[in-house]
Design an enzyme around this catalytic site. Structure first.
Site, PDB file in Angstrom:
ATOM      1  CG  ASP A 192     -69.000  97.767  73.103  1.00  0.00           C
ATOM      2  OD1 ASP A 192     -67.796  97.889  73.395  1.00  0.00           O
ATOM      3  OD2 ASP A 192     -69.484  98.198  72.054  1.00  0.00           O
ATOM      4  CG  HIS A 269     -65.806  97.588  70.562  1.00  0.00           C
ATOM      5  ND1 HIS A 269     -65.840  98.722  71.347  1.00  0.00           N
ATOM      6  CD2 HIS A 269     -65.537  98.016  69.309  1.00  0.00           C
ATOM      7  CE1 HIS A 269     -65.610  99.794  70.599  1.00  0.00           C
ATOM      8  NE2 HIS A 269     -65.412  99.398  69.356  1.00  0.00           N
ATOM      9  CD  GLU A 325     -64.518 102.340  67.050  1.00  0.00           C
ATOM     10  OE1 GLU A 325     -64.558 103.559  66.788  1.00  0.00           O
ATOM     11  OE2 GLU A 325     -65.006 101.857  68.089  1.00  0.00           O
TER      12      GLU A 325
END
Length: 749
Positions: A192, A269, A325
């Site tokens: 991440d 990410h 996201e």
């Protein structure tokens, strides 16, 4: 004279039998337990027999406390010679044991576990191990038969090691506890933006630099430039797992019946990757974006090369690619991404993301694996074999299941263990939210809205531990346990067999196990909690007091005095028909063991009156127009249906329908800066006789520190110097922080 004792024993026998049953206390609760009379004493060097299929599983018996077996004897054919000791044997057709089930039988001859495959046998063995751990004398077991099987095939826990690296010794301990409670999937979030944690030999900079950052604590790193540094830099903080370590963990978990699913984040990410390989970003520059450039073929070369090394480490059928996201603005401005869109006929950036997901899905399927990702992978379409983890509530899971995709339920409001588990005012800073143990236990992974014939696509549920606010493994344990035990029962035990109070009683015995494992679990609080049920017809409040203890010992007062052990003991819900201030606290004997909780029960003039909004609520309607005058106060979470949310100034008025004497006007607001919830800057009250001409009767400016990260509540109250007559009461509360204003009631006297 002996008749009375014998008669007493006869009468007591059913009670003794029931007491014996209660001593089992297994979590998760077994499907069926049949008790017999008597016990079985495990002798030293007890004989151990197993067929070839269960030899590896038999090694787990070493975890049984105080169990010493003779050398394992492998049985090629089950016969009368092996009718004693501990036996691990395959199920026969006459046993009628389902494919994923096991039978554990303890009688005078010893212990017999039957199953159809090693995975089910492992669950039977761990049932036996847990029985031993819970027993005061592990060598003495009740005679019984347990027939058991899981409700769901996927029973998962997730651990984020990107935000904060966790030592391998802890990861193995985490696996140990998972196995004891019948979890079978460990979702390892390895990459991440905060750090890349897995050695990839073809791309050494991923662990030479992208695994190390300037600050140990994630929040400090986020607030101070978000930079990565070279391994060996004196102040470098981070770490990674070598491929050998990861392979060892995979093998260690597999022995305990647990599959390790790696997560390699894409296409978002990924700022840590783009910091060391900026050519994979749309901008071509480091520290400019978090998303891979989809229009750059080198992106997929990189991802597939990484995946080849990942697949060589992890034999899991599922490979997690994240997919959540992604900020798509960079793709809109990127010539390469737009050229790809035009070339393959994609209409928008959702389909561009879907294109990237499909590329990886087809690649994984070509290698005999399955792609799994967060529910954003649904956007723009999904390939047939992909599996969805539904985290943004249940809607994504319902949609995916109805489309024929397999689903793992992991909704944030039930299964995000980075949420507060008790009153946030008493806890270390967390991500936000409010997820209590009983709420986890109440979760049913099969939504009522799901089409009946699609329920088969719900594979199970998983809790997620995102570690932004968990800098140490001890903090991870604190957030994971005992909530993970509640999820263990949700996933394993049939819905109709689950009961919260029964679970809570059994849980008391498992705190001993967690202590022996040196787990820094969350201890149940003595703090008094209140629930108020307002009766609109009777204009009364029924107050229930409790705590997280199994049997709370609470005393309370109604005269304003501080409660002591001489005050009124709380036994049953109390009904109040007037405005009352209750003070309550928990006690052990004469010692107070909790803060004094104050509960204000308001029976005020505005209850039931209609509220008119000049600025409407947004996102959080609660009970809409009824919310602010329903007599019900909100709880500790703005998700509880009693807090109304506003992104503009709060501006509303009440019509009393006739002139009333007004003495005071008050409203309570919530503040928790993390998710952007703040107190108003100023609170003003106006009165009017005609609803057109208003006169200001008081104002208050907020003086509280709005940088305090903790949850706080504040009541803004205007007390008039002299009572005034008015038909309309108007309140304006300014939203100076441009976040959310949350309020629960307009209280007028």
């Amino acid at each position: 004279m002996r008749i009375i004792p014998i008669l007493a024993l006869i009468l007591l026998y059913p009670l003794l039998s029931e007491a014996q049953k209660e001593q089992l206390n297994l979590i998760p609760k077994p499907d069926k337990v049949t008790y017999a009379e008597g016990t079985f004493q495990i002798a030293p060097q007890i004989a151990l027999y197993s067929t070839e299929a269960f030899v590896q599983a038999s090694a787990l018996l070493q975890e049984y406390p105080q169990l010493q077996t003779a050398p394992l004897e492998i049985v090629k054919k089950v016969n009368k010679k092996v009718q004693h000791g501990i036996r691990l044997f395959p199920a026969e057709a006459a046993d009628k044991i389902a494919a994923d089930a096991f039978r554990l039988q303890i009688d005078a001859s010893g212990i017999l576990i039957k199953a159809n495959d090693p995975k089910a046998m492992i669950q039977g063995i761990y049932t036996l191990i847990q029985m031993g751990m819970l027993s005061d004398d592990p060598t003495l077991l009740p005679q019984l038969t347990i027939d058991d099987k899981p409700r769901f095939s996927y029973r998962g826990l997730h651990l984020d090691v990107s935000r904060h690296y966790m030592p391998m010794s802890f990861v193995k301990k985490f696996i140990d506890i998972m196995a004891l409670y019948k979890f079978n999937y460990f979702h390892w979030h390895l990459t991440d933006g905060a750090g890349w944690r897995l050695e990839i030999k073809q791309y050494p900079e991923l662990t030479q630099k992208a695994a190390w950052r300037t600050h140990t604590v994630w929040k400090e790193w986020m607030d101070n430039g978000r930079q990565y540094v070279q391994e060996g830099t004196p102040n470098a903080s981070g770490g990674f797992y070598t491929q050998a370590e990861a392979k060892d963990l995979v093998s260690y978990a597999a022995q305990k019946g647990i599959t390790v699913i790696p997560e390699i984040e894409m296409p978002g990410h990924s700022e840590e990757v783009l910091a060391v390989y900026p050519q994979l970003a749309c901008s071509g520059k480091p520290y400019t974006q978090s998303e891979f450039c989809i229009g750059n073929e080198e992106t997929f070369t990189f991802l597939k090369n990484v995946m080849d090394e990942v697949l060589a480490i992890f034999p899991s059928e599922y490979i997690h690619i994240g997919g959540d996201e992604a900020e798509k603005k960079h793709w809109k401005a990127c010539a390469k991404c737009q050229a790809l869109k035009e070339r393959v006929g994609l209409k928008d950036e959702d389909e561009l993301q879907s294109y990237a997901i499909r590329q990886m899905d087809e690649y994984l399927q070509g290698k005999g694996r399955k792609l799994i990702g967060w529910d954003e992978i649904l956007e723009g379409g999904l390939t047939k074999g992909a599996t969805v983890m539904s985290w943004r509530g249940e809607d994504g899971g319902i949609k995916a299941a109805n489309m024929g995709h397999d689903v793992v339920m992991t909704p944030g409001n039930y299964l995000y263990f980075d949420n507060y588990q008790t009153d946030p005012r008493t806890q270390p800073e967390a991500m936000g939210g409010y997820l209590t143990l009983d709420k986890v236990y109440a979760y049913n992974p099969v939504p009522k809205e799901l089409e009946t014939d699609k329920a088969k696509h719900i594979l199970g549920a998983q809790a997620n531990l995102w570690t932004e606010y968990m800098p140490t493994y001890q903090h991870v344990e604190y957030m994971a346990f005992p909530r993970a035990l509640a999820l263990a029962e949700v996933n394993w035990t049939s819905q109709e067999a689950r009961n919260w109070m029964d679970f809570k009683k059994r849980l008391q015995h498992h705190y001993k196990l967690l202590q022996r494992w040196d787990v820094n679990y969350y201890r149940p609080s003595y703090n008094v909690m209140s629930e108020v049920l307002f009766n609109r017809e009777r204009l009364s409040n029924t107050l229930t007091l409790t705590s997280e203890q199994l049997t709370p010992n609470i005393y309370y007062t109604t005269d304003g005095s501080t409660p002591s052990h001489h005050s009124t003991p709380y036994t049953n819900p109390i009904d109040f028909t007037t405005t009352t201030l209750i003070k309550a606290a928990s006690f052990i004997d004469s010692a107070r063991v909790s803060p004094v909780e104050e509960i204000k029960l308001d029976i005020h003039k505005a209850i039931g009156k209609k509220v008119f909004y000049n600025n409407n609520w947004e996102g959080y309607p609660a009970e809409k127009e009824l919310t602010l005058t329903n007599g019900v106060m909100g709880g500790l979470s703005y998700h509880d249906g009693q807090w109304q949310g506003f992104t503009k100034n709060f501006d509303a008025y009440i019509d009393f329908e006739r002139r009333e004497e007004i003495k005071s006007v008050a409203m309570r607001f919530m503040q928790i800066p993390g998710p952007g919830v703040f107190f108003p800057g100023e609170f003003k009250v106006f009165l009017s006789d005609n609803g057109k001409n208003y006169r200001e009767v008081g104002s208050l400016k907020n003086q509280d520190d709005q940088s305090n990260p903790r949850l706080t509540f504040k009541t803004f109250e205007i007390k008039l110097e002299k009572p005034q007559m008015a038909r309309y009461v108007k309140i304006v509360a300014t939203n100076v922080q441009k976040g959310f204003l949350f309020t629960d009631e307009i209280v007028v006297y």
